[in-house]
Design a protein around this motif. Structure first.
Motif, short mmCIF file in Angstrom:
data_model
loop_
_atom_site.label_atom_id
_atom_site.label_comp_id
_atom_site.label_asym_id
_atom_site.label_seq_id
_atom_site.Cartn_x
_atom_site.Cartn_y
_atom_site.Cartn_z
N ASP A 109 -1.46 5.16 -3.13
CA ASP A 109 -2.02 5.54 -4.35
C ASP A 109 -2.88 4.43 -4.94
O ASP A 109 -2.30 3.36 -5.46
CB ASP A 109 -0.62 5.54 -5.25
N GLU A 116 4.58 -0.92 -4.95
CA GLU A 116 5.10 0.13 -3.91
C GLU A 116 4.23 1.37 -3.80
O GLU A 116 4.07 2.05 -2.87
CB GLU A 116 6.72 0.58 -4.26
N ARG A 117 3.73 2.01 -5.02
CA ARG A 117 2.94 3.04 -5.14
C ARG A 117 1.66 2.95 -4.39
O ARG A 117 1.24 3.97 -3.64
CB ARG A 117 2.81 3.60 -6.38
N ALA A 126 -2.74 3.17 -8.69
CA ALA A 126 -1.62 2.10 -9.03
C ALA A 126 -2.27 0.83 -9.04
O ALA A 126 -1.86 -0.10 -9.97
CB ALA A 126 -0.41 2.29 -8.14
#
Length: 210
Positions: A25, A19-20, A28
Protein backbone atom coordinates in the motif's frame (compact mmCIF):
# COMPACT_ATOMS: atom_id res chain seq x y z
CA UNK A 1 2.57 -12.43 35.43
CA UNK A 2 1.49 -9.05 34.09
CA UNK A 3 1.16 -8.53 30.38
CA UNK A 4 3.35 -5.88 28.74
CA UNK A 5 1.84 -2.42 28.39
CA UNK A 6 0.27 -1.79 24.99
CA UNK A 7 2.15 0.60 22.69
CA UNK A 8 0.88 4.21 22.59
CA UNK A 9 -1.75 4.92 19.92
CA UNK A 10 0.73 6.81 17.73
CA UNK A 11 3.20 3.92 17.76
CA UNK A 12 0.38 1.48 17.00
CA UNK A 13 -0.76 3.62 14.08
CA UNK A 14 2.79 3.90 12.72
CA UNK A 15 3.31 0.16 12.92
CA UNK A 16 0.03 -0.42 11.08
CA UNK A 17 1.10 1.98 8.32
CA UNK A 18 4.47 0.20 8.05
CA UNK A 19 2.74 -3.18 7.73
CA UNK A 20 0.39 -1.80 5.07
CA UNK A 21 3.34 -0.33 3.14
CA UNK A 22 5.25 -3.62 3.22
CA UNK A 23 2.08 -5.30 1.95
CA UNK A 24 2.12 -3.00 -1.07
CA UNK A 25 0.00 0.00 0.00
CA UNK A 26 1.97 3.02 -1.30
CA UNK A 27 -0.50 5.48 0.21
CA UNK A 28 0.35 4.19 3.69
CA UNK A 29 3.98 5.22 3.27
CA UNK A 30 2.91 8.62 1.92
CA UNK A 31 1.03 9.15 5.19
CA UNK A 32 4.21 8.38 7.17
CA UNK A 33 6.14 10.88 5.04
CA UNK A 34 3.48 13.55 5.58
CA UNK A 35 3.50 12.89 9.32
CA UNK A 36 7.28 13.10 9.83
CA UNK A 37 8.66 15.16 6.94
CA UNK A 38 8.81 18.48 8.78
CA UNK A 39 10.41 16.97 11.88
CA UNK A 40 13.04 15.21 9.78
CA UNK A 41 13.76 18.40 7.83
CA UNK A 42 14.17 20.34 11.08
CA UNK A 43 16.55 17.67 12.37
CA UNK A 44 18.66 17.79 9.21
CA UNK A 45 18.56 21.59 9.28
CA UNK A 46 20.36 21.47 12.62
CA UNK A 47 23.18 19.44 11.08
CA UNK A 48 23.52 21.09 7.68
CA UNK A 49 24.06 24.83 7.26
CA UNK A 50 23.17 24.75 3.56
CA UNK A 51 19.38 24.99 3.51
CA UNK A 52 19.32 23.92 -0.14
CA UNK A 53 20.60 20.49 0.88
CA UNK A 54 18.04 19.87 3.63
CA UNK A 55 15.21 18.85 1.29
CA UNK A 56 17.50 16.58 -0.74
CA UNK A 57 18.83 14.82 2.36
CA UNK A 58 15.30 14.46 3.77
CA UNK A 59 14.17 12.88 0.50
CA UNK A 60 17.13 10.49 0.57
CA UNK A 61 16.26 9.63 4.17
CA UNK A 62 12.73 8.56 3.23
CA UNK A 63 14.01 6.60 0.22
CA UNK A 64 16.40 4.69 2.47
CA UNK A 65 13.67 4.16 5.04
CA UNK A 66 11.31 2.82 2.37
CA UNK A 67 13.92 0.35 1.14
CA UNK A 68 14.63 -0.84 4.68
CA UNK A 69 11.03 -0.83 5.88
CA UNK A 70 10.78 -4.61 5.91
CA UNK A 71 13.47 -4.58 8.63
CA UNK A 72 11.36 -2.45 10.99
CA UNK A 73 9.93 -4.70 13.69
CA UNK A 74 8.35 -2.14 16.00
CA UNK A 75 10.88 -2.73 18.80
CA UNK A 76 11.51 1.02 18.85
CA UNK A 77 9.30 3.99 17.99
CA UNK A 78 9.11 4.51 14.23
CA UNK A 79 10.41 8.08 14.60
CA UNK A 80 13.42 6.82 16.58
CA UNK A 81 14.20 4.38 13.77
CA UNK A 82 13.67 7.06 11.13
CA UNK A 83 15.76 9.52 13.15
CA UNK A 84 18.78 7.19 13.02
CA UNK A 85 18.45 6.88 9.25
CA UNK A 86 18.21 10.68 8.89
CA UNK A 87 21.30 11.28 11.06
CA UNK A 88 23.33 8.69 9.15
CA UNK A 89 22.17 10.07 5.79
CA UNK A 90 23.05 13.63 6.79
CA UNK A 91 26.45 12.58 8.12
CA UNK A 92 27.20 10.74 4.89
CA UNK A 93 26.22 13.81 2.86
CA UNK A 94 28.44 16.00 5.02
CA UNK A 95 31.37 13.63 4.63
CA UNK A 96 30.83 13.61 0.89
CA UNK A 97 30.89 17.40 0.93
CA UNK A 98 33.76 17.46 3.44
CA UNK A 99 31.71 19.45 5.88
CA UNK A 100 31.21 19.03 9.60
CA UNK A 101 27.81 18.76 11.31
CA UNK A 102 27.03 21.75 13.50
CA UNK A 103 24.26 23.03 15.72
CA UNK A 104 23.75 26.62 14.64
CA UNK A 105 21.98 29.41 16.50
CA UNK A 106 19.40 29.71 13.73
CA UNK A 107 18.74 25.98 14.11
CA UNK A 108 18.04 26.39 17.80
CA UNK A 109 15.63 29.21 16.97
CA UNK A 110 13.92 27.10 14.28
CA UNK A 111 13.25 24.35 16.79
CA UNK A 112 10.73 26.61 18.55
CA UNK A 113 8.02 26.43 15.88
CA UNK A 114 4.65 26.92 17.54
CA UNK A 115 3.24 23.87 15.79
CA UNK A 116 6.20 21.61 16.63
CA UNK A 117 4.94 18.89 18.95
CA UNK A 118 8.43 18.51 20.41
CA UNK A 119 8.72 22.20 21.27
CA UNK A 120 9.28 22.91 24.94
CA UNK A 121 8.71 26.56 25.88
CA UNK A 122 11.48 28.10 27.90
CA UNK A 123 11.64 31.46 29.62
CA UNK A 124 10.43 33.57 26.72
CA UNK A 125 10.13 37.29 27.17
CA UNK A 126 6.58 37.84 25.95
CA UNK A 127 5.28 40.74 28.00
CA UNK A 128 7.17 43.86 29.07
CA UNK A 129 9.66 43.43 26.24
CA UNK A 130 12.15 46.26 25.93
CA UNK A 131 15.22 46.69 23.74
CA UNK A 132 17.32 45.72 26.77
CA UNK A 133 15.39 42.53 27.47
CA UNK A 134 15.44 41.54 23.79
CA UNK A 135 19.20 42.16 23.66
CA UNK A 136 19.68 40.13 26.84
CA UNK A 137 17.65 37.24 25.39
CA UNK A 138 19.75 37.28 22.22
CA UNK A 139 22.95 37.34 24.29
CA UNK A 140 21.78 34.34 26.30
CA UNK A 141 20.76 32.45 23.13
CA UNK A 142 24.19 33.11 21.60
CA UNK A 143 25.87 31.91 24.79
CA UNK A 144 23.79 28.72 24.83
CA UNK A 145 24.70 28.13 21.19
CA UNK A 146 28.41 28.64 21.90
CA UNK A 147 28.17 26.27 24.88
CA UNK A 148 26.48 23.65 22.67
CA UNK A 149 29.18 24.03 20.00
CA UNK A 150 31.89 23.50 22.64
CA UNK A 151 30.40 20.23 23.94
CA UNK A 152 31.93 16.88 22.95
CA UNK A 153 29.89 15.21 20.20
CA UNK A 154 28.25 12.60 22.43
CA UNK A 155 27.12 15.20 24.99
CA UNK A 156 25.82 17.58 22.30
CA UNK A 157 23.88 14.82 20.56
CA UNK A 158 22.34 13.55 23.81
CA UNK A 159 21.16 16.96 25.03
CA UNK A 160 19.90 17.91 21.55
CA UNK A 161 17.86 14.71 21.32
CA UNK A 162 16.35 15.43 24.73
CA UNK A 163 15.82 19.19 24.78
CA UNK A 164 15.23 19.99 21.10
CA UNK A 165 13.77 16.78 19.68
CA UNK A 166 11.93 15.79 22.86
CA UNK A 167 12.94 12.12 22.78
CA UNK A 168 12.64 10.03 25.94
CA UNK A 169 15.72 8.65 27.67
CA UNK A 170 14.81 5.20 26.35
CA UNK A 171 14.60 6.49 22.78
CA UNK A 172 17.90 8.36 23.11
CA UNK A 173 19.57 5.19 24.39
CA UNK A 174 18.21 3.40 21.32
CA UNK A 175 19.45 6.11 18.93
CA UNK A 176 22.88 6.40 20.54
CA UNK A 177 23.21 2.67 21.16
CA UNK A 178 24.20 3.02 24.83
CA UNK A 179 22.68 2.30 28.28
CA UNK A 180 20.09 4.68 29.73
CA UNK A 181 22.47 5.46 32.61
CA UNK A 182 25.02 6.71 30.10
CA UNK A 183 22.36 8.87 28.45
CA UNK A 184 21.40 10.41 31.80
CA UNK A 185 25.06 11.09 32.61
CA UNK A 186 25.71 12.74 29.24
CA UNK A 187 22.63 14.96 29.48
CA UNK A 188 23.51 15.95 33.07
CA UNK A 189 27.09 16.85 32.07
CA UNK A 190 25.86 18.79 29.03
CA UNK A 191 23.36 20.77 31.11
CA UNK A 192 26.02 21.53 33.72
CA UNK A 193 28.43 22.80 31.06
CA UNK A 194 25.76 24.99 29.43
CA UNK A 195 24.56 26.28 32.81
CA UNK A 196 28.11 27.24 33.81
CA UNK A 197 28.30 29.54 30.79
CA UNK A 198 24.81 30.99 31.07
CA UNK A 199 24.66 31.57 34.85
CA UNK A 200 26.96 34.63 34.90
CA UNK A 201 24.71 36.27 32.30
CA UNK A 202 21.56 35.48 34.28
CA UNK A 203 23.19 36.80 37.46
CA UNK A 204 24.14 40.00 35.64
CA UNK A 205 20.61 40.44 34.26
CA UNK A 206 18.94 39.74 37.61
CA UNK A 207 20.89 42.62 39.12
CA UNK A 208 19.36 45.10 36.68
CA UNK A 209 16.11 46.98 37.09
CA UNK A 210 14.17 46.90 33.83
Amino acid sequence: MTSPAPPPPSAEADLLLVERTVAGDQRAFELLVIKYQRRIERLIGRMVRDSDLVEDIAQETFIRAYRALHQFRGDAQFYTWLYRIAVNTAKKALVDLKRDPVVSESALMRSSDDDDETYRPGNELTSDETPDTVLAAKEIAATVNAAMEALPDELRQAVTLREIDGLSYEEIAEVMNCPIGTVRSRIFRAREAISARVKPLLDKQSGKRW
